[in-house]
Design an enzyme around this catalytic site. Structure first.
Site, short mmCIF file in Angstrom:
data_model
loop_
_atom_site.label_atom_id
_atom_site.label_comp_id
_atom_site.label_asym_id
_atom_site.label_seq_id
_atom_site.Cartn_x
_atom_site.Cartn_y
_atom_site.Cartn_z
N GLY A 1 0.76 -1.25 0.00
CA GLY A 1 0.00 0.00 0.00
C GLY A 1 0.78 1.29 0.00
O GLY A 1 0.20 2.35 -0.22
N PRO B 1 4.45 -5.13 -0.86
CA PRO B 1 4.29 -3.95 -1.69
C PRO B 1 4.30 -4.29 -3.18
O PRO B 1 4.99 -5.23 -3.59
CB PRO B 1 5.51 -3.10 -1.34
CG PRO B 1 6.54 -4.09 -0.87
CD PRO B 1 5.78 -5.22 -0.24
N ARG C 1 3.14 -1.43 -5.94
CA ARG C 1 3.38 -0.15 -6.61
C ARG C 1 4.75 0.46 -6.24
O ARG C 1 5.52 0.85 -7.11
CB ARG C 1 2.26 0.82 -6.21
CG ARG C 1 2.26 2.11 -6.97
CD ARG C 1 1.28 3.12 -6.35
NE ARG C 1 -0.01 2.57 -6.05
CZ ARG C 1 -1.06 2.57 -6.86
NH1 ARG C 1 -0.97 3.14 -8.04
NH2 ARG C 1 -2.21 2.03 -6.49
N ARG D 1 -5.24 3.65 -16.07
CA ARG D 1 -5.40 4.27 -14.74
C ARG D 1 -6.07 5.65 -14.80
O ARG D 1 -6.95 5.93 -13.98
CB ARG D 1 -4.07 4.33 -14.01
CG ARG D 1 -3.48 2.93 -13.72
CD ARG D 1 -2.33 2.94 -12.73
NE ARG D 1 -2.79 3.24 -11.39
CZ ARG D 1 -2.65 4.39 -10.79
NH1 ARG D 1 -2.04 5.40 -11.40
NH2 ARG D 1 -3.12 4.58 -9.58
N TYR E 1 -9.27 5.62 -12.56
CA TYR E 1 -9.16 6.22 -11.22
C TYR E 1 -8.91 7.73 -11.26
O TYR E 1 -8.54 8.31 -10.25
CB TYR E 1 -7.99 5.61 -10.45
CG TYR E 1 -7.88 4.11 -10.50
CD1 TYR E 1 -8.82 3.30 -9.88
CD2 TYR E 1 -6.80 3.52 -11.14
CE1 TYR E 1 -8.68 1.92 -9.91
CE2 TYR E 1 -6.66 2.14 -11.17
CZ TYR E 1 -7.61 1.35 -10.56
OH TYR E 1 -7.47 -0.01 -10.59
N CYS F 1 -11.17 5.24 -29.39
CA CYS F 1 -12.43 5.86 -29.75
C CYS F 1 -13.26 6.07 -28.51
O CYS F 1 -14.25 5.37 -28.28
CB CYS F 1 -13.17 4.99 -30.75
SG CYS F 1 -12.25 4.92 -32.26
N GLU F 2 -12.83 6.97 -27.68
CA GLU F 2 -13.49 7.21 -26.41
C GLU F 2 -13.03 8.60 -25.94
O GLU F 2 -11.82 8.82 -25.75
CB GLU F 2 -13.02 6.12 -25.43
CG GLU F 2 -13.63 6.19 -24.12
CD GLU F 2 -14.34 4.88 -23.71
OE1 GLU F 2 -14.48 3.95 -24.54
OE2 GLU F 2 -14.74 4.82 -22.56
#
Ligand code: LLP
Length: 475
Positions: free
Chosen positions: A286, A329, A331, A368, A372, A399-400
């Site tokens: 975390g 861990p 990230r 991401r 998020y 296409c967004e």
């Protein structure tokens, strides 16, 4: 006459190169990988390789993984636990952040174990040569086949819920073997398990990446603890070695992990009442990383030291022997080690509104931002010293409309063909990548000492249709 005005230094991409880098620099507090430099072509270099040249050689987009940064993060975790914890410790890499053969092999070579969350991740870790004694399988809905693979390989299963506990007992009772696998005597008996609990600790992070609060799909409810202990203590086929909890991801505060460690020691004490000798405590992962200048996470050493101290203090207060201390861990071990290089293409200026600059990837290689609302920083690798004169919105090619990589990025003037480098993409980028719009997934290279090795091949159009089936009558 000498001017008394200070010379104004125009910010450029160079600002992200930290001045104070040393062996104690915590990778999670940097924006660029530790080996990053600007060479005499004014081009960004990582692991001694010119990023622009890497793109010419391996194509674009390209994940570029700096071995030095990844190894440094592993060593800092491993060594701080060794330094501050008087008992045994084991750092695990939460491979959901980026699971592939090369990453598993590097991390294992630094003495870390691996946390996996699926049969696929487990298979990869085993194929990478990771020792099963150092592999821990997580998951809130492990399939029977995943459980069997874990049992047969001899890794530890972190049991998440009652259903899984009952399934394990049943699988063990039948002496292993699903319909798809031959019945063989259990090679590793009793089955080594840990119990995952929901600690009920709130922390400040995105709702989707919080897991420790009570309203979470993960882990046993702590209110069921005694019942779980009573059940497990009566299972001859299960060897419960410890407890696990994880409170969330991209956390900058230290207090939630301190609280967690203290709560977990209380649970260890409770287990003793059931004659369960629990010798392992896993506090999860975390620790956050610096994605943008204002992010201020504690260093790997500070975080690790805080955990070691709390567990030791709490055990001393309870008069409990020190458990083997684990953390996992993801990230903070790998995010900063990787950048993604893209090639800049089209641009569109809407007067008085914004300029969109488009790159040749987007939400398929980095989901991401759209998932998020994550923020990133970027530099133009071939114009590192150029002043940041433009504010543009970096758009992906999907296409967004929401496929925006960075809003209001500060860049030098760019033109098609420039190489854009987005920093901090080692975690949850490749591992969450998709083929949306049937874009082939990018290649990844490992860079060190001026050498670049391919660790993931770029997908081809043949790969894109590999799983497609065209029924005869449609041909
Ligand atoms: N252990 C468990 C049980 C976990 O669920 C996680 C992350 C970790 C360890 C590693 O956490 P880390 O050290 O990486 O924060 N896709 C999201 C992150 C999801 C994290 C899921 N669990 C993102 O891109 O931000």
């Amino acid at each position: 006459m000498v001017s008394t005005h200070p010379v104004e230094v125009q910010p450029s991409g160079n600002q992200y190169l930290s001045q104070r880098r040393s062996v104690t620099t915590s990778p999670n507090q940097e924006l660029l990988p530790l080996s990053a430099k600007v060479n005499h072509h004014d081009s960004l270099e990582i692991g001694g390789c010119d990023v622009t040249t890497l793109v010419q050689q391996f194509g674009s987009p390209l994940y570029i993984l700096d071995e030095q940064t990844l190894r440094t993060a592993c060593q800092q975790y491993r060594d701080t636990f060794k330094q501050y914890y008087k008992g045994e410790s084991q750092v695990l890499y939460a491979s959901k952040a980026w699971n592939c053969l090369a990453v598993c092999a590097i991390v294992a070579s630094e003495g870390l174990g691996i946390d996996v969350v699926s049969g696929g991740e487990l298979y990869t870790a085993l194929e990478a040569g990771v020792s099963p004694e150092k592999i821990y399988l997580h998951g809130n809905n492990k399939s029977r086949d995943e459980l069997i693979l874990a049992i047969e390989s001899g890794c530890t299963i972190v049991v998440d819920n009652w259903y899984e506990l009952h399934t394990l007992v049943e699988v063990a009772d039948r002496k292993i073997g699903s319909d798809s696998l031959p019945t063989t005597p259990p090679p590793h008996h009793p089955i080594r398990i840990m119990l995952r609990l929901t600690p009920g600790i709130e922390c400040h992070t995105h709702e989707y990446i919080r897991t420790g609060h009570l309203d979470s799909k993960f882990g046993f409810d702590p209110n069921d603890l005694e019942e779980v202990f009573a059940f497990v203590s009566k299972q001859p086929d299960l060897n419960c070695v410890g407890l696990h909890a994880h409170i969330g991801s991209q956390i900058f505060e230290r207090q939630p992990h301190r609280d967690l460690a203290a709560v977990m020691v209380q649970w260890l004490r409770d287990a003793a009442k059931y004659n369960l000798e629990l010798t392992e405590l896993n506090v999860g992962g975390g620790l956050g990383i610096k994605y943008i200048e204002s992010d201020d996470p504690p260093s790997i050493a500070e975080w690790s030291k805080a955990i070691c101290e709390v567990v030791q203090e709490a055990c001393a207060a309870e008069n409990l022997p020190l458990p083997k201390l684990l953390c996992e861990p993801g990230r903070s071990l790998i995010a900063t080690a990787c950048v993604t290089a893209y090639t800049i293409g089209s641009a569109k200026t809407i007067p008085d509104i914004r300029t969109y600059v488009t790159i040749d990837g987007g939400m398929s290689d980095n989901p991401r931002p759209i998932t998020y609302q994550s923020v990133y920083r970027a530099v133009v690798a071939n114009k590192m010293s150029a002043s940041l004169t433009e504010t543009v919105t970096l758009a992906g090619k999907h296409c967004e409309s929401g496929d925006i990589l960075i809003k209001n990025a500060q860049l030098p003037k760019t033109e098609p063909g420039d190489i854009l480098v987005v920093m901090g993409t080692g975690a949850y980028n490749y591992s969450m990548a998709s083929n949306y719009n049937r874009l082939p997934r990018p290649a990844a290279v490992l860079v060190a000492n001026g050498e670049a090795n391919l660790i993931l091949q770029r997908e081809s159009y043949q790969d894109i249709i590999r799983q497609d089936c065209l029924p005869e009558r449609l041909k």
